[in-house]
Design an enzyme around this catalytic site. Structure first.
Site, PDB file in Angstrom:
ATOM      1  N   ASP A  11       0.869  -1.177   0.000  1.00 12.34           N
ATOM      2  CA  ASP A  11       0.000   0.000   0.000  1.00 12.34           C
ATOM      3  C   ASP A  11       0.904   1.225   0.000  1.00 12.34           C
ATOM      4  OD1 ASP A  11      -2.433  -1.430   0.141  1.00 12.34           O
ATOM      5  OD2 ASP A  11      -2.197  -1.661   2.295  1.00 12.34           O
ATOM      6  N   ASP A 130     -13.524  -3.092  -1.317  1.00  6.25           N
ATOM      7  CA  ASP A 130     -13.332  -2.791   0.103  1.00  6.25           C
ATOM      8  C   ASP A 130     -14.699  -2.837   0.761  1.00  6.25           C
ATOM      9  OD1 ASP A 130     -10.624  -2.307  -0.412  1.00  6.25           O
ATOM     10  OD2 ASP A 130     -11.002  -0.187  -0.829  1.00  6.25           O
TER      11      ASP A 130
END
Length: 289
Positions: A11, A130
């Site tokens: 990330d 998500d």
């Protein structure tokens, strides 16, 4: 059965790998190029690179960092973050990605999935989802995309995850790096994304992300049973057994397990995870560079 995959995730924000808990309280985890090369040498099956602020900041992905990361690898690489159209997907593939992840833009305009898959092939398109738990919805019998009932393991898992009174968990999809609730049901969105041409689903539990308490197996199982393409489970890994749970057909049922902080900060190694899978009798590639 195909070999189950272990996938570290980078990330990236402002050119550095970061990791937090439930998408907040980010801390620095290192240089993406150096980490990518390390995971390649350690035997990772694939790598995921996500520019986690590109969509929220409405800017292009940091192509220079993504390209340098791709150049350091000999394993498949998925890149995502800020992808808005087919030209962005094409540019990332030319930069060295093997697959491209789309999330926010696909939620705003689902046709992006079919356009990209039609132009570049479904195998190159990963839809990232998500999801966070929301108010329970009535339980429904899990069925695979082809209409056949889910296997006994899935029914057992669904039963274990069911809430009192015949209610089962439900999950809402979020966009813009977990900042924007969409009102979409995660399982339904996964099914629709596959119908549009997604070749893989990258499924992150926002509730479990960074907690190291284990994956949301009910979410993983629900999506894995609903779609005809591989699912990558993400969010919550804290021990080798958690990754094994995520890909075990009797538990999460995913085809791959993704993890970040436990690898970045040395809690466990890629081979620790793979040994846990092998000990459970799951097919896994054990060679490391």
């Amino acid at each position: 059965m195909l070999a189950k995959r272990i996938i570290p995730c980078l990330d990236v924000a402002a050119g550095r790998v970061v990791k937090g808990v439930r998408f907040v309280a980010l801390r620095d985890a290192g240089d993406p190029v150096e980490l990518a090369a390390r995971y390649d040498a350690e035997g990772a099956d694939e790598l995921v690179f996500l520019d986690i602020t590109a969509s929220h900041e409405k800017r292009e992905l940091i192509y220079d960092v993504a390209t340098r990361t791709a150049e350091s690898l000999f394993i498949p690489l998925t890149i995502g973050g800020g992808v808005r159209n087919v030209d962005d997907v094409t540019r990332l593939l030319r930069a060295g990605a093997d697959k491209v992840a789309v999330n926010t833009a696909a939620l705003h305009r689902p046709e992006l999935i079919s356009e990209a898959a039609g132009a570049l092939g479904a195998q190159a398109i990963v839809v990232a989802i998500d999801a966070a738990r929301r108010t329970s919805a009535p339980a429904r019998r899990d069925r695979r995309a082809n209409g056949s009932p889910a296997g006994a393991g899935a029914e057992q898992s669904a039963s274990a995850g069911a809430e009192r009174g015949g209610f089962a968990p439900a999950w809402e999809v979020f966009a813009e790096g977990g900042r924007l609730a969409t009102g979409r049901d995660a399982v339904e969105w996964a099914v629709h994304a596959c119908a549009l041409g997604a070749g893989e689903i990258l499924l992150t539990s926002m509730d479990a992300d960074g907690t190291t308490d284990g994956y949301d197996l009910a979410l993983t199982r629900a999506v894995s049973d609903a779609v005809p393409v591989p699912v990558i489970a993400s969010g919550g890994a804290g021990a080798p057994g958690h990754l094994a749970d995520a890909v075990d057909p009797a538990a999460g049922g995913a085809e791959a397990a993704l993890a970040a902080s436990v690898f970045h900060f040395g809690t466990l190694s890629v081979m620790d995870a793979k040994r846990a899978l092998a000990a459970r009798g799951l097919p896994v590639r054990m060679e490391a560079a």
